[in-house]
Design a protein around this motif. Structure first.
Motif, PDB file in Angstrom:
ATOM      1  N   ALA A  37      -2.592  -4.875 -23.890  1.00 30.39           N
ATOM      2  CA  ALA A  37      -3.050  -3.535 -24.252  1.00 30.39           C
ATOM      3  C   ALA A  37      -1.843  -2.634 -24.542  1.00 30.39           C
ATOM      4  O   ALA A  37      -0.695  -3.075 -24.518  1.00 30.39           O
ATOM      5  N   LYS A  38      -2.115  -1.367 -24.775  1.00 28.08           N
ATOM      6  CA  LYS A  38      -1.047  -0.408 -25.038  1.00 28.08           C
ATOM      7  C   LYS A  38      -0.348  -0.036 -23.719  1.00 28.08           C
ATOM      8  O   LYS A  38      -0.933  -0.153 -22.644  1.00 28.08           O
ATOM      9  N   PRO A  39       0.905   0.438 -23.805  1.00 31.13           N
ATOM     10  CA  PRO A  39       1.640   0.829 -22.593  1.00 31.13           C
ATOM     11  C   PRO A  39       0.881   1.831 -21.728  1.00 31.13           C
ATOM     12  O   PRO A  39       0.951   1.777 -20.499  1.00 31.13           O
ATOM     13  N   ARG A  40       0.147   2.712 -22.372  1.00 31.00           N
ATOM     14  CA  ARG A  40      -0.622   3.718 -21.640  1.00 31.00           C
ATOM     15  C   ARG A  40      -1.634   3.064 -20.701  1.00 31.00           C
ATOM     16  O   ARG A  40      -1.886   3.544 -19.588  1.00 31.00           O
ATOM     17  N   ALA A  41      -2.215   1.946 -21.128  1.00 31.65           N
ATOM     18  CA  ALA A  41      -3.204   1.240 -20.305  1.00 31.65           C
ATOM     19  C   ALA A  41      -2.548   0.606 -19.088  1.00 31.65           C
ATOM     20  O   ALA A  41      -3.119   0.595 -17.990  1.00 31.65           O
ATOM     21  N   PHE A  97       8.187   6.953 -15.466  1.00 35.36           N
ATOM     22  CA  PHE A  97       6.874   7.543 -15.216  1.00 35.36           C
ATOM     23  C   PHE A  97       6.926   8.660 -14.181  1.00 35.36           C
ATOM     24  O   PHE A  97       6.024   9.494 -14.118  1.00 35.36           O
ATOM     25  N   SER A  98       7.953   8.658 -13.362  1.00 32.57           N
ATOM     26  CA  SER A  98       8.087   9.679 -12.324  1.00 32.57           C
ATOM     27  C   SER A  98       9.366  10.466 -12.597  1.00 32.57           C
ATOM     28  O   SER A  98       9.422  11.251 -13.529  1.00 32.57           O
ATOM     29  N   SER A  99      10.381  10.272 -11.789  1.00 38.42           N
ATOM     30  CA  SER A  99      11.694  10.872 -12.020  1.00 38.42           C
ATOM     31  C   SER A  99      12.707  10.134 -11.155  1.00 38.42           C
ATOM     32  O   SER A  99      12.345   9.505 -10.154  1.00 38.42           O
ATOM     33  N   GLN A 100      13.953  10.204 -11.548  1.00 36.93           N
ATOM     34  CA  GLN A 100      14.978   9.487 -10.800  1.00 36.93           C
ATOM     35  C   GLN A 100      15.104  10.029  -9.379  1.00 36.93           C
ATOM     36  O   GLN A 100      15.270   9.260  -8.423  1.00 36.93           O
ATOM     37  N   SER A 101      14.989  11.334  -9.229  1.00 29.80           N
ATOM     38  CA  SER A 101      15.131  11.932  -7.897  1.00 29.80           C
ATOM     39  C   SER A 101      13.995  11.502  -6.964  1.00 29.80           C
ATOM     40  O   SER A 101      14.218  11.246  -5.777  1.00 29.80           O
ATOM     41  N   ARG A 102      12.782  11.386  -7.500  1.00 23.71           N
ATOM     42  CA  ARG A 102      11.649  10.971  -6.668  1.00 23.71           C
ATOM     43  C   ARG A 102      11.762   9.501  -6.278  1.00 23.71           C
ATOM     44  O   ARG A 102      11.497   9.123  -5.135  1.00 23.71           O
ATOM     45  N   SER A 130      -6.123   9.980 -18.478  1.00 20.98           N
ATOM     46  CA  SER A 130      -5.334  11.134 -18.898  1.00 20.98           C
ATOM     47  C   SER A 130      -4.400  11.536 -17.763  1.00 20.98           C
ATOM     48  O   SER A 130      -4.772  11.470 -16.589  1.00 20.98           O
ATOM     49  N   GLU A 131      -3.196  11.939 -18.124  1.00 19.15           N
ATOM     50  CA  GLU A 131      -2.236  12.377 -17.112  1.00 19.15           C
ATOM     51  C   GLU A 131      -2.500  13.809 -16.658  1.00 19.15           C
ATOM     52  O   GLU A 131      -1.943  14.251 -15.653  1.00 19.15           O
ATOM     53  N   HIS A 161      -1.566   3.262 -11.729  1.00 20.37           N
ATOM     54  CA  HIS A 161      -2.060   4.418 -10.975  1.00 20.37           C
ATOM     55  C   HIS A 161      -3.398   4.114 -10.296  1.00 20.37           C
ATOM     56  O   HIS A 161      -3.665   4.601  -9.194  1.00 20.37           O
ATOM     57  N   LEU A 162      -4.227   3.303 -10.946  1.00 19.39           N
ATOM     58  CA  LEU A 162      -5.509   2.932 -10.342  1.00 19.39           C
ATOM     59  C   LEU A 162      -5.292   2.052  -9.112  1.00 19.39           C
ATOM     60  O   LEU A 162      -5.968   2.219  -8.091  1.00 19.39           O
ATOM     61  N   LEU A 163      -4.361   1.127  -9.195  1.00 21.16           N
ATOM     62  CA  LEU A 163      -4.046   0.274  -8.042  1.00 21.16           C
ATOM     63  C   LEU A 163      -3.540   1.114  -6.873  1.00 21.16           C
ATOM     64  O   LEU A 163      -3.904   0.877  -5.716  1.00 21.16           O
ATOM     65  N   ASP A 164      -2.723   2.097  -7.179  1.00 18.34           N
ATOM     66  CA  ASP A 164      -2.225   2.997  -6.131  1.00 18.34           C
ATOM     67  C   ASP A 164      -3.383   3.720  -5.452  1.00 18.34           C
ATOM     68  O   ASP A 164      -3.462   3.779  -4.223  1.00 18.34           O
TER      69      ASP A 164
END
Length: 304
Positions: free
Chosen positions: A119-123, A214-219, A80-81, A129-132
């Motif tokens: 799998a689905k894109p969410r996976a 998933f983040s933002s262009q500025s980040r 979950s986000e 994020h888990l690798l990070d």
């Protein structure tokens, strides 16, 4: 007289034999002593080096694959986000079977990728994020990640037979990995160098696309500029043309700062709400006439 000479020669031969025997015995004894000493030295030397490379810890590859598969199934279902709890729980599970072996860690990375290709894109986002988190918590080393990613890339042509969008999916996972809160932009050069020349440009596009999504262009712009890379650093020059450079100019552009002007009564001009004007008209009784300017003036007074 002859007997005397013969006896003398016999005595001389006997003395010579005895001397030879003594020399031989002495030499053998010396050799035995030397051998024993060398043996002891060898034992002592070998006993001081128990395991020169702790990364060579043994592991069962099939069991590792099974554990990763089970972990991914539960983790992606609970991801979950809105909370980082699923990530933390997955890291705890990973720590239970992860060893110091770089080979095993690389296999874990490879299996994390391969288990979500279909799998689905969410996976795929969840795995990024888990690798990070795994790298940030030093559960997986940077070298192991790079090695595991290379294994994934090497197998990509085989995956492509059944999964035509394999490079997009790899870019999707890396995009989530790059755009994660801790940022892994410093690894993008190694990541792209692991890909074949005819796929690295496309992979770069997918990575930046999903990292921004998933983040933002500025980040992502900030992460890119912090890394100190230019497009020419991460891609071969013959893959870059003017249109491609123009498309990603924003990565190196100076971020625009939006001026913040506090709103005050002086710089806010009140505007009449046409719907509210109609409402006032509808509630007027027949004996009273209220003009539009009067209604507007009233609204302005209320908004002050």
């Amino acid at each position: 007289m002859a007997n005397s000479r013969e006896g003398s020669r016999n005595v001389s031969r006997e003395q010579s034999r005895n001397a030879s025997r003594e020399s031989s015995v002495s030499e053998r004894a010396s050799n035995v002593g030397l051998t024993t000493q060398l043996s002891k030295t060898s034992i002592n030397e070998s006993s001081t080096v128990i395991n020169p490379d702790p990364s060579n810890t043994s592991f069962d590859e099939e069991k590792t694959q099974a554990r990763v598969h089970a972990l991914i199934e539960e983790y992606t279902e609970n991801y979950s986000e809105s909370t980082d709890r699923p990530v933390k729980e997955a890291l705890e599970d990973l720590s239970l079977f992860r060893t110091p072996s770089l080979d095993q860690q690389a296999i874990i990375v490879r299996e994390l990728f391969s288990n979500v290709f279909e799998a689905k894109p969410r996976a795929r986002k969840a795995v990024g994020h888990l690798l990070d988190a795994a790298l940030n918590d030093e559960i997986i080393s940077t070298d192991a990640f790079t090695s595991g990613f290379k294994m994934t890339v090497e197998a990509a042509p085989d995956y492509a037979v059944d999964i035509p969008l394999i490079w997009q999916y790899i870019g999707e996972i890396i995009g989530a990995f790059i755009g994660a809160p801790t940022s892994n932009m410093s690894l993008i050069k190694q990541i792209l160098q692991s890909a074949p020349d005819d796929k690295s440009k496309q992979l770069f596009q997918y990575i930046i696309r999903y990292a921004t999504e998933f983040s933002s262009q500025s980040r992502i712009q900030k992460f890119w500029q912090t890394s100190g890379f230019s497009i020419n650093d991460v891609l071969k020059s013959d893959l870059i043309d003017s249109s491609f450079t123009k498309e990603y100019d924003w990565l190196s552009d100076t971020p625009e700062s939006e001026p913040s002007t506090p709103q005050t009564k002086e710089n806010v001009s009140p505007r009449a709400d046409s719907q509210l004007v109609k409402l006032f008209k509808s509630v007027n009784d027949q004996g009273t006439t209220v003009t539009d300017p009067e209604i507007i003036a009233y609204i302005r007074e209320v908004r002050k």
